[in-house]
Design a protein around this motif. Structure first.
Motif, PDB file in Angstrom:
ATOM      1  N   ILE A 191      45.477   1.657  47.095  1.00 16.89           N
ATOM      2  CA  ILE A 191      44.988   2.874  46.439  1.00 16.89           C
ATOM      3  C   ILE A 191      43.462   2.913  46.485  1.00 16.89           C
ATOM      4  O   ILE A 191      42.849   3.946  46.795  1.00 16.89           O
ATOM      5  CB  ILE A 191      45.484   2.947  44.986  1.00 16.89           C
ATOM      6  CG1 ILE A 191      47.005   3.079  44.944  1.00 16.89           C
ATOM      7  CG2 ILE A 191      44.819   4.120  44.249  1.00 16.89           C
ATOM      8  CD1 ILE A 191      47.596   2.915  43.553  1.00 16.89           C
ATOM      9  N   THR A 192      42.828   1.788  46.176  1.00 19.32           N
ATOM     10  CA  THR A 192      41.369   1.724  46.194  1.00 19.32           C
ATOM     11  C   THR A 192      40.823   2.061  47.577  1.00 19.32           C
ATOM     12  O   THR A 192      39.884   2.860  47.711  1.00 19.32           O
ATOM     13  CB  THR A 192      40.889   0.328  45.760  1.00 19.32           C
ATOM     14  OG1 THR A 192      41.291   0.090  44.402  1.00 19.32           O
ATOM     15  CG2 THR A 192      39.374   0.211  45.865  1.00 19.32           C
ATOM     16  N   ARG A 194      42.280   3.771  50.007  1.00 19.58           N
ATOM     17  CA  ARG A 194      42.530   5.176  50.345  1.00 19.58           C
ATOM     18  C   ARG A 194      41.530   6.087  49.650  1.00 19.58           C
ATOM     19  O   ARG A 194      40.963   6.991  50.259  1.00 19.58           O
ATOM     20  CB  ARG A 194      43.959   5.573  49.955  1.00 19.58           C
ATOM     21  CG  ARG A 194      45.024   5.116  50.916  1.00 19.58           C
ATOM     22  CD  ARG A 194      46.321   5.877  50.701  1.00 19.58           C
ATOM     23  NE  ARG A 194      46.883   5.741  49.372  1.00 19.58           N
ATOM     24  CZ  ARG A 194      47.686   4.740  48.988  1.00 19.58           C
ATOM     25  NH1 ARG A 194      48.003   3.785  49.840  1.00 19.58           N
ATOM     26  NH2 ARG A 194      48.173   4.700  47.748  1.00 19.58           N
ATOM     27  N   GLU A 195      41.346   5.870  48.370  1.00 20.48           N
ATOM     28  CA  GLU A 195      40.518   6.795  47.601  1.00 20.48           C
ATOM     29  C   GLU A 195      39.027   6.612  47.875  1.00 20.48           C
ATOM     30  O   GLU A 195      38.238   7.523  47.613  1.00 20.48           O
ATOM     31  CB  GLU A 195      40.839   6.668  46.116  1.00 20.48           C
ATOM     32  CG  GLU A 195      42.291   7.051  45.830  1.00 20.48           C
ATOM     33  CD  GLU A 195      42.570   7.395  44.386  1.00 20.48           C
ATOM     34  OE1 GLU A 195      41.628   7.374  43.562  1.00 20.48           O
ATOM     35  OE2 GLU A 195      43.735   7.700  44.087  1.00 20.48           O
ATOM     36  N   ASN A 197      38.113   6.052  50.942  1.00 18.32           N
ATOM     37  CA  ASN A 197      38.069   6.372  52.370  1.00 18.32           C
ATOM     38  C   ASN A 197      37.581   5.170  53.172  1.00 18.32           C
ATOM     39  O   ASN A 197      36.605   5.241  53.930  1.00 18.32           O
ATOM     40  CB  ASN A 197      37.174   7.580  52.640  1.00 18.32           C
ATOM     41  CG  ASN A 197      37.322   8.091  54.068  1.00 18.32           C
ATOM     42  OD1 ASN A 197      38.391   7.984  54.672  1.00 18.32           O
ATOM     43  ND2 ASN A 197      36.255   8.645  54.619  1.00 18.32           N
ATOM     44  N   ASP A 358      42.157   2.374  39.201  1.00 18.30           N
ATOM     45  CA  ASP A 358      41.234   3.230  38.451  1.00 18.30           C
ATOM     46  C   ASP A 358      40.094   2.419  37.838  1.00 18.30           C
ATOM     47  O   ASP A 358      38.983   2.940  37.644  1.00 18.30           O
ATOM     48  CB  ASP A 358      41.991   3.975  37.347  1.00 18.30           C
ATOM     49  CG  ASP A 358      42.893   5.065  37.894  1.00 18.30           C
ATOM     50  OD1 ASP A 358      42.694   5.482  39.051  1.00 18.30           O
ATOM     51  OD2 ASP A 358      43.820   5.484  37.164  1.00 18.30           O
TER      52      ASP A 358
END
Length: 370
Positions: A191-192, A194-195, A197, A358
């Motif tokens: 997730i880290t 991907r977010e 980029n 997050d």
């Protein structure tokens, strides 16, 4: 070869600026084989190209990325390779299984006849399966295109079952491990990346430690810990020998390395903090020698608690402060308490992994200036 209709999507669509004026959506036969070594296929993660017929890998998160034209797509793999997550254009990602009977898996049919983007991520640990990718199948008149969406930022995640995604799709802590519920795609690491980029390279294995693996003797699991295995392209449960393929670090130079180990070292409350600190300091020094310019973050959590957590945090604080390296950082995840559910064997749930991401994302943004 066996053809498996594991998953299909329809009308995934194309980027408007790249769309072909021919929007015929009638499916055509998947009769053009594209080699795993096609110049328009990019790999993210540690892969072995020692076999001219297939590309092999064992770590979760390894990704196959390309663009292609036409209306259909299938992948050819070694039977029994396990689970993959597929991102096709901007559609919802979906999961496919390469079982012992499957060598070809249809990923999509009846797409718009234009240019599409696909990323296929290995979702699980593959040290038993020894998975392999053997190529793609596309329409007869279609072609692959060099993907233009590869991020320039690069992250590396070194860890254990938490980073692998052990049991993340399970809904109860009272169930044991199965590959059905392991999915790296939903981890804090994936997730880290991907977010932010960023590209992602993963070196992780359930049960592994930095000086002692889960349930190992207090004096350590010599020969079988992460520092012992780190230089290998493919993970193995066997002792490292000279003939095993070594990873070429020049192929991937991360901007930041996130190291999350210690949970298994302190498992069952049988551990030696001096040995833990010694091994951590030595491995951090090795990472610095390997990546002179990367920032290194020593992570702690989120499965630990009590004395083990405090001891691990203290060790990592000391390693960071005593390293005389201003590019070594510390970060602690919030310990999980069940409020967001648990995965298999009390591992982080999908929601807990989301919370970890997050927490980590703003920290990485701050130290990297991203």
């Amino acid at each position: 070869m066996t053809l498996s209709l594991i998953a299909m999507t329809s009308f995934a669509g194309c980027d408007e600026e790249r769309a072909n004026t021919n929007t015929n959506t009638t499916a055509t036969p998947l009769n053009q084989h594209i080699s795993a070594y096609d110049n328009n296929i990019e790999y993210m993660g540690r892969v072995s190209k020692s076999d001219p017929k297939q590309v092999q890998f064992t770590y979760p998160g390894v990704s196959i990325i390309t663009s292609f034209t036409g209306t259909s797509l299938a992948m050819e793999v070694k039977p029994g390779s396990g689970y993959f997550m597929v991102e096709l254009d901007n559609q919802t990602p979906f999961k496919v299984l390469a079982s012992e009977k499957d060598s070809v898996i249809i990923l999509s049919e009846s797409l718009e006849n234009c240019t599409h983007n696909v990323r296929i991520m290995y979702a699980q640990e593959g040290y038993w399966q020894r998975p392999a990718f053997r190529g793609l199948l596309i329409d007869k008149e279609a072609k692959t295109i060099k993907p233009g969406n590869i991020p320039s930022r690069r992250m590396e995640f070194i860890g254990n079952s938490i980073t692998c995604g052990y049991g993340v799709e399970a809904t109860s802590p009272n169930v044991g491990f199965t590959y059905d519920t392991e999915n790296h795609y939903y981890t804090y690491a994936a997730i880290t990346a991907r977010e932010l980029n960023a590209q992602e390279l993963v070196v992780a294995r359930s049960g592994i430690g930095i000086y002692k693996n889960y349930g190992g003797p207090i004096e350590g699991s010599a020969g079988f810990t992460m520092p012992d295995k780190y230089e290998l392209t493919l993970f193995t449960d066997q002792a490292v020998t000279e003939d095993m393929e070594k990873w070429d670090h020049s192929l991937y130079r991360p901007d930041i390395v996130c190291l999350n180990l210690g949970t298994n070292d302190t498992s069952l409350d049988t551990y030696d903090t001096a040995l833990l600190k010694e091994a951590y300091a030595k491995f951090v020094k090795h990472l610095r020698q390997t990546y002179p310019n990367a920032k290194i973050v020593l992570l702690c959590g989120s499965m630990m608690g009590g004395k083990a957590l405090e001891d691990c945090k203290k060790v990592l604080d000391e390693v960071a402060s005593e390293s005389d390296d201003e590019q070594v950082y510390r970060f602690n995840f919030t310990p999980h308490n069940g409020s967001l559910g648990y995965g298999a064997d009390w591992h982080p749930s999908i929601r807990q992994q989301r919370k970890m991401a997050d927490e980590l994302i703003p920290f990485v943004k701050e130290i990297m200036g991203w």
